[in-house]
Enzyme design. Structure first.
Site, short mmCIF file in Angstrom:
data_model
loop_
_atom_site.label_atom_id
_atom_site.label_comp_id
_atom_site.label_asym_id
_atom_site.label_seq_id
_atom_site.Cartn_x
_atom_site.Cartn_y
_atom_site.Cartn_z
CE LYS A 253 109.96 45.02 17.11
NZ LYS A 253 110.34 45.49 18.15
NE ARG A 273 115.89 54.21 17.86
CZ ARG A 273 114.67 53.19 17.15
NH1 ARG A 273 114.64 52.38 17.63
NH2 ARG A 273 114.45 53.30 16.11
CG PHE A 343 119.89 41.94 17.01
CD1 PHE A 343 120.15 42.58 16.13
CD2 PHE A 343 119.06 42.36 18.29
CE1 PHE A 343 120.03 44.37 15.56
CE2 PHE A 343 119.16 43.92 18.32
CZ PHE A 343 119.13 44.50 17.59
NE ARG A 418 111.51 53.54 9.61
CZ ARG A 418 111.23 52.56 11.33
NH1 ARG A 418 111.16 51.48 11.38
NH2 ARG A 418 111.51 54.18 11.77
CE LYS A 424 108.56 48.19 13.06
NZ LYS A 424 108.98 49.13 13.52
P1 AMP Z 1 110.43 49.23 16.25
O1 AMP Z 1 111.61 49.68 17.40
O2 AMP Z 1 109.23 48.68 16.25
O3 AMP Z 1 110.75 49.62 14.91
O4 AMP Z 1 111.49 47.86 16.30
C1 AMP Z 1 112.30 47.50 15.49
C2 AMP Z 1 113.56 47.45 16.45
O5 AMP Z 1 113.67 46.21 17.25
C3 AMP Z 1 115.01 47.30 16.65
O6 AMP Z 1 115.88 49.16 17.42
C4 AMP Z 1 116.07 47.18 18.15
O7 AMP Z 1 116.42 47.81 19.17
C5 AMP Z 1 114.53 45.94 18.26
N1 AMP Z 1 115.05 44.37 18.49
C6 AMP Z 1 114.50 43.61 19.18
N2 AMP Z 1 114.55 42.42 18.32
C7 AMP Z 1 115.38 43.01 17.35
C8 AMP Z 1 116.08 41.41 16.49
N3 AMP Z 1 116.29 40.45 16.66
N4 AMP Z 1 116.59 42.41 15.59
C9 AMP Z 1 116.65 43.63 15.24
N5 AMP Z 1 116.06 44.59 15.97
C10 AMP Z 1 115.29 44.09 17.29
#
Ligand code: AMP
Length: 591
Positions: A253, A273, A343, A418, A424
């Site tokens: 990530k 985004r 990805f 979601r 994650k």
């Molecule tokens: P969060 O913002 O904490 O909800 O995490 C999701 C975000 O992580 C996604 O919207 C992407 O912008 C980011 N991201 C980074 N690496 C990845 C990955 N390998 N696959 C999907 N999302 C990723």
């Protein structure tokens, strides 16, 4: 439909506080609009001229609007400014002045919604030298022919201050009621909206062709951004694998910014985004797409990040974010080249890949990026045991990354949602609550003591409850602000403050001023606790609250990349509470 009628619906919408009543009013309004008006009614209600990806901006500053009001009412600019200062709201100031207008209405012309919209498009399309005067006059021509109530909304629209409190989900429900008499078209409308983010066009299709057009007419389209898939969270490798059926792809990530790439031949577009067209901000990425992606057409999803080739290090988010600034772009490209970690693959050479299983999409993506230098596939493994997942997580953290995202090998690409097909696991979830929350500002407090000079003493923040489409308060935040951030917040929030609670906010506490849910801030806290004060996840008399909340954010207080509907949800807070409880029980057991 006359604009006058639309204005009176807006007045009604502003006055209600129940979402159900809001849906009723919205569906009545949409029913009244003719099929060739409904698109514009939806855009105006959303406060936009076109979907974000088209980048159509009014380009009117407050001073210009003041001038339009002055010209069309015979007041001086100073008098307009004074009224604005007094009311704190340009729309209301304009309405008050219009009541006392010193100019007679010469024509009896009443504008239709479409005429007002067309003039607003002209305002947006006017650019270059001398454009300021033309824009001012065009807006003045609308005000001249308007009633005071119409004037209020005509002024608010180009300033992005409509604040009707109507979210996209409310418009979608109302559209379903108009098309079918009940909510049965809601899912199809949502699906269309996730693939084609033009709610005006979807509304028009629903009005003209009904159910069939909506379910079949809005597929994935090149150069139209798809709403990105989002990730759920779980606290342990065991639970992630169990949820995914014992086996999962595990991606690294990256903490940069999301980029959706669309390409056909040499034509390339990049979307953020929030679905804005960001192509011109990253010429280095555009060039890399042209050079490195050997497909005639493709849509892919990824995260861009500043990367130091020499030391093989990822730069932190704070450094990466500097690439978003528009000034000194060339220098920044040199100092901070970006790498795009792709990805997912949604489209390839004319084929919609979204319904293919993830492992197939990833396989095609790897083939496509075999020789990539700037665009590479995100690091990924297949984990069959919790240990494999955990080890990969640890090594990702050691490499300076945020954590991992596990992906269900058989899932389709779930646009805009979601779901547990992506889960994650971040560095946190392991003791104190070190994961941050993205909260929506719904109110603020005035400064006391030392803070008085700022007129700002803290924020009232809320989570987003997707089911209710409401914002539920979770915390008052009084610390973590730098002076600069306080000044920023005071000035931004001062413009949208109100004495009454906005319709989509559910709260028990009362801040000094309410604000329309529009801005998101990132908050860190020590713990989630139960509390009778807040409405987040409230059951009976208790909801959830944050202990020791403080603002984080080094580049200004407000997160400009997140919309309020993308804030941390109530469901996530409840889940975080559950996980934290288990972690602390786990810690106790270890001792
Ligand atoms: P969060 O913002 O904490 O909800 O995490 C999701 C975000 O992580 C996604 O919207 C992407 O912008 C980011 N991201 C980074 N690496 C990845 C990955 N390998 N696959 C999907 N999302 C990723």
């Amino acid at each position: 439909m006359l604009f006058k009628e639309l204005a009176s619906y807006y007045e009604k919408l502003e006055a209600v506080s129940s979402r159900l009543t809001m849906i009723d009013i919205m569906s009545e309004l949409l029913k009244k609009a003719k099929p060739d008006e409904i698109r514009n009614v939806v855009y105006i209600t959303q406060g936009i001229l076109a979907p974000p990806s088209e980048g159509v901006e009014f380009g009117m500053a407050e001073k210009m609007v003041e001038e339009s009001i002055a010209i069309s009412t015979g007041f001086t600019k100073e008098e307009v400014e004074k009224e604005y200062k007094k009311t704190g709201d340009m729309g209301i100031a304009a309405q008050n002045i219009k009541v006392k207008s010193r100019l007679k209405r010469i024509s009896s012309k009443e504008f239709t919604v479409n005429e007002v919209y067309d003039t607003m498009r002209k305002i947006a399309a006017t650019s270059g030298s001398g454009s300021k005067d033309i824009k001012v006059k065009l807006l003045a021509s609308l005000i001249t022919a308007s009633t005071p109530l119409e004037t209020k909304y005509i002024v608010k629209y180009p300033l992005d201050e409509l604040r009707l409190g109507v979210g996209d989900a409310t418009v979608i429900e109302a559209l379903s009621i108009v098309a079918t008499g009940d909510r049965k078209l809601k899912a199809a409308l949502e699906h269309a909206y996730n693939l084609n983010t033009d709610l005006g066009a979807i509304a028009e299709a629903a009005a003209k062709g009904g159910e069939k057009v909506v379910s079949s007419g809005f597929g994935l389209t090149l150069f139209k951004p798809v709403r990105p898939e989002l990730a759920e969270r779980l606290p342990t490798a065991e639970e992630i694998l169990e949820k995914m059926g014992g086996k999962a792809a595990v991606d690294q990530k990256y903490d940069g910014f999301r980029v959706q790439v669309h390409k056909k031949g040499d034509k390339v577009k990049l979307f953020s985004r929030r679905l804005e067209d960001t192509t011109s901000m990253y010429p280095d990425l555009v060039e890399a797409v042209q050079k490195e992606i050997h497909a005639d057409s493709a849509i892919l999803d990824g995260e861009a990040l500043a990367y130091n080739e020499a030391t093989n290090e990822f730069l932190p988010f704070q450094a990466t974010i500097q690439r978003k600034r528009k000034h000194g772009l060339e220098k920044k490209i040199e100092e901070m080249p970006l790498k795009l970690f792709a990805f997912d693959l949604m489209y390839l050479d004319g084929k919609d890949m979204m319904n293919e299983p993830y492992h197939k999409r990833r396989e095609e993506l790897e083939k496509l990026l075999k020789n990539g230098k700037t665009i590479v596939t995100a690091g990924s493994i297949i984990a069959k045991t919790p240990k494999e997942l955990e080890d990969y997580f640890q090594s990702s953290i050691e490499a300076g990354l945020e954590g991992i995202i596990a992906k269900d090998l058989n899932s389709t690409y779930v646009a805009g949602a979601r779901k547990f097909s992506w889960i994650k696991l971040k560095r946190s979830y392991r003791g104190e609550l070190s994961d941050t929350l993205d909260l929506v500002i719904v109110g603020f407090y005035l400064g006391r003591g030392m803070r008085r000079e700022f007129g700002f003493g803290g924020l009232l923040c809320a989570t987003y409850n997707e089911k209710r489409d409401m914002f539920e308060t979770v915390s008052r935040i009084g610390s973590g602000f730098t002076e600069k951030q306080m000044v920023e917040l005071e000035s931004v929030l001062g413009k949208i403050k109100s004495k009454s609670k906005p319709a989509r906010v559910d709260a028990l506490v009362e801040p000094d001023f309410w604000v329309t849910p529009r801005y998101v801030v990132t908050i860190r806290a020590d713990e989630i606790t139960k509390s009778p004060m807040h409405t987040c996840g409230r059951e009976g008399d208790v909801g959830y609250a944050l202990r020791f909340p403080r603002l984080v954010g080094e580049n200004g207080a407000i997160r400009k990349d997140k919309s309020v509907e993308e804030a941390t949800t109530t469901k996530e807070v409840i889940e975080m509470y559950r996980q934290q409880k288990r972690v602390s029980l786990g810690n106790a057991a270890e001792k």
